[in-house]
Design an enzyme around this catalytic site. Structure first.
Site, short mmCIF file in Angstrom:
data_model
loop_
_atom_site.label_atom_id
_atom_site.label_comp_id
_atom_site.label_asym_id
_atom_site.label_seq_id
_atom_site.Cartn_x
_atom_site.Cartn_y
_atom_site.Cartn_z
N GLU A 74 9.42 -8.18 -40.08
CA GLU A 74 8.00 -7.89 -40.33
C GLU A 74 7.80 -6.40 -40.57
O GLU A 74 8.25 -5.55 -39.78
CB GLU A 74 7.16 -8.36 -39.13
N ASP A 109 6.20 -19.88 -31.34
CA ASP A 109 6.34 -18.51 -30.83
C ASP A 109 6.28 -18.53 -29.31
O ASP A 109 5.33 -19.09 -28.73
CB ASP A 109 5.13 -17.69 -31.31
N LYS A 155 10.63 -19.00 -31.33
CA LYS A 155 10.82 -17.65 -31.88
C LYS A 155 10.50 -16.66 -30.77
O LYS A 155 9.57 -16.87 -29.99
CB LYS A 155 9.89 -17.41 -33.08
N ASP A 205 2.00 -16.81 -32.33
CA ASP A 205 1.03 -16.42 -31.30
C ASP A 205 -0.13 -15.65 -31.94
O ASP A 205 -1.10 -15.30 -31.27
CB ASP A 205 1.70 -15.65 -30.15
N SER A 206 -0.05 -15.44 -33.25
CA SER A 206 -1.20 -14.92 -34.01
C SER A 206 -2.40 -15.86 -33.88
O SER A 206 -3.53 -15.47 -34.17
CB SER A 206 -0.84 -14.73 -35.49
O1 KIV Z 1 2.53 -14.85 -34.82
C1 KIV Z 1 2.78 -14.91 -36.04
O2 KIV Z 1 1.98 -15.42 -36.84
C2 KIV Z 1 4.04 -14.36 -36.52
C3 KIV Z 1 4.26 -14.25 -38.00
C4 KIV Z 1 3.32 -13.32 -38.61
C5 KIV Z 1 5.66 -13.94 -38.34
O3 KIV Z 1 4.86 -13.99 -35.73
#
Ligand code: KIV
Length: 271
Positions: free
Chosen positions: A187, A88, A118, A49-50
């Site tokens: 993390e 995510d 995730k 979700d980044s």
């Molecule tokens: O959203 C994301 O990119 C993440 C990773 C940094 C683990 O959760």
């Protein structure tokens, strides 16, 4: 060495941990990069979700939506052949109730063709993880700095430096494993704590800012390629400087257009 032709499954990841083979994970948000990463042997493409920060320019991941995650996961899946694709689950798509989580995670799997989801959180999420796993949805956990809780955590800071938090994180990791998670992102936790958690679990840990002892490592693709220059953290290693390459290429194009040097005869159709 990993067999390059074997599809990455949850069983394959367990085998890799057992045999001490490191797991390579990168974030991925589109089909073009998915093809490149898959062909380069990346084991897991994480549609984080980044994406909401890196591509959509938001300050946090909190405003990412289920529709947004489904869109990006669907296009990543098109570019992946061998790699496992993990989506995510965005904020509020799984915290309300296990039933809600089943509906939303089920939609993700059905509509995108991805292999797993995730979600963030420890013991309070164990019942939800169990509910998803029980109906056949593989779940990757996420502990330590959980970005969807950034406001509660007081910012993007290392977690587990004090003894009570370290003990809580160890308990959370055990709870997620017992609930059936197939893997766990750690993390921003101190390297010795990540090492203890990794040794205590049978499922693989994937570290980001969690030191070298984790079973695998993940980075945000645009950070490690040097495309996202605004984000600089101690744990990010830049393997390329693509932002500079982009600026240079665009400057050259602009100059050639302005000077009438592009397009040349080789780029034009005589009739
Ligand atoms: O959203 C994301 O990119 C993440 C990773 C940094 C683990 O959760």
């Amino acid at each position: 060495m990993t067999d390059e032709r074997r599809a990455v499954t949850t069983h394959e990841l367990l085998r890799m941990k057992e045999q001490g083979e490191r797991i390579v994970v990168l974030t991925c948000y589109d089909a073009l990069f998915a093809r490149l990463l898959d062909a380069s042997g990346v084991d897991i493409l994480l549609v984080g979700d980044s994406v909401n920060q890196v591509l959509a320019g938001a300050e946090t991941t909190l405003s990412a939506t289920l529709e947004q995650m489904i869109y990006h996961t669907k296009i990543v899946r098109r570019g992946a052949q061998r790699a496992m694709v993990v989506c995510d689950l965005p904020f509020l798509s799984y915290q309300v109730s296990p039933q809600d989580a089943i509906r939303n995670a089920g939609r993700v799997l059905q509509e995108t063709g991805c292999h797993a989801v995730k979600l963030e959180g420890g013991r309070p999420m164990a019942e939800t993880v169990r509910a998803l796993v029980d109906i056949g949805i593989p779940v990757m956990g996420h502990l330590g700095l959980t970005p969807q809780s950034v406001h509660a955590l007081g910012g993007y800071r290392v977690q587990g430096r004090d003894e009570p938090t370290a003990e809580r994180l160890k308990g959370d990791a055990r709870a997620l494993e017992e609930a059936g998670a197939f893997s766990l992102v750690l993390e921003l936790v101190p390297a010795p704590l990540a090492s203890q958690i990794t040794k205590a679990l049978t499922i693989p840990t994937i570290g980001i800012g969690a030191g070298p002892a984790c079973d695998g490592q993940v980075l945000v693709l645009h950070d490690m390629l040097g495309l996202n220059e605004e984000f600089a953290a101690k744990f990010v290693k830049r393997y390329a400087a693509l932002a500079e390459d982009v600026r240079e290429a665009v400057r050259l194009f602009a100059a050639e257009v302005r000077e009438g040097r592009y397009p040349g005869p080789e780029h034009s159709f005589p009739k």
